[in-house]
Write an enzyme that holds these catalytic residues in place. Structure first.
Site, PDB file in Angstrom:
ATOM      1  N   GLU A  80       0.095   1.559  -1.511  1.00 51.41           N
ATOM      2  CA  GLU A  80       1.386   0.921  -1.770  1.00 51.41           C
ATOM      3  C   GLU A  80       1.770  -0.010  -0.620  1.00 51.41           C
ATOM      4  O   GLU A  80       2.258  -1.122  -0.839  1.00 51.41           O
ATOM      5  CB  GLU A  80       2.495   1.975  -1.937  1.00 51.41           C
ATOM      6  CG  GLU A  80       2.222   3.013  -2.998  1.00 51.41           C
ATOM      7  CD  GLU A  80       1.564   4.284  -2.461  1.00 51.41           C
ATOM      8  OE1 GLU A  80       1.943   5.374  -2.913  1.00 51.41           O
ATOM      9  OE2 GLU A  80       0.671   4.181  -1.583  1.00 51.41           O
ATOM     10  N   CYS A 109       6.111   5.440   2.011  1.00 51.84           N
ATOM     11  CA  CYS A 109       5.946   4.429   0.969  1.00 51.84           C
ATOM     12  C   CYS A 109       7.211   4.301   0.132  1.00 51.84           C
ATOM     13  O   CYS A 109       7.597   3.189  -0.247  1.00 51.84           O
ATOM     14  CB  CYS A 109       4.739   4.744   0.094  1.00 51.84           C
ATOM     15  SG  CYS A 109       3.168   4.504   0.966  1.00 51.84           S
TER      16      CYS A 109
END
Length: 148
Positions: A80, A109
């Site tokens: 991510e 994230c």
């Protein structure tokens, strides 16, 4: 002929992206999508130009650190994070995008997803970090466990 749904289509691509990972513990792929167009992709691995974990070994494994803990001791970035960073590097706006990812995002994230303006997260696999889903929910970001 049966065509896959858009979610199935993008999740299948995240699986292919994950095959580029050199992480010894978990191969993760991510896509940022808006208006059915792929904006950016990322997989977990070390910063540009540094040796990969399959060359250096895994410090977290050597130290017997469980998954989901002490992420700062990993030389790699998460998929991510790489998808977000790659979009920024190439000047691609990702506000309003959906993130498809092979595993549930971690707390770090989740914070980046919130600040990047991503509005939805669709993930397939688990990750031992329930706080991240709570944070996404508090920010009004839809998070869904993918099921075909």
């Amino acid at each position: 002929m049966t065509r896959p749904s858009w979610d199935s289509y993008f999740m299948e691509i995240t699986g292919v992206v994950a095959t580029r990972s050199t992480c010894l513990r978990r191969q993760v792929g991510a896509l940022l999508v808006r208006d059915k167009r792929i904006l950016s992709s990322g997989y977990n691995g070390p910063p540009r130009g540094l040796k990969h974990c399959d060359e250096t070994g895994c410090l977290r494994t050597a130290m017997e650190i469980p998954s989901g803990q002490r992420q700062e001791l990993c030389r790699g970035l998460h998929a991510e994070q790489n998808a977000i960073v790659h979009a920024a590097y190439h000047g691609i706006a990702i506000g309003g995008a959906t993130l498809y990812v092979t595993h549930q995002p971690c707390i770090t994230c989740a914070k980046m997803i919130i600040n990047a303006g991503i509005v939805k997260v669709i993930f397939a696999g688990d990750y031992p970090d329930s706080f991240s889903l709570d944070l996404l929910n508090q920010a009004g970001i839809v998070s869904e466990l993918f099921s075909e």
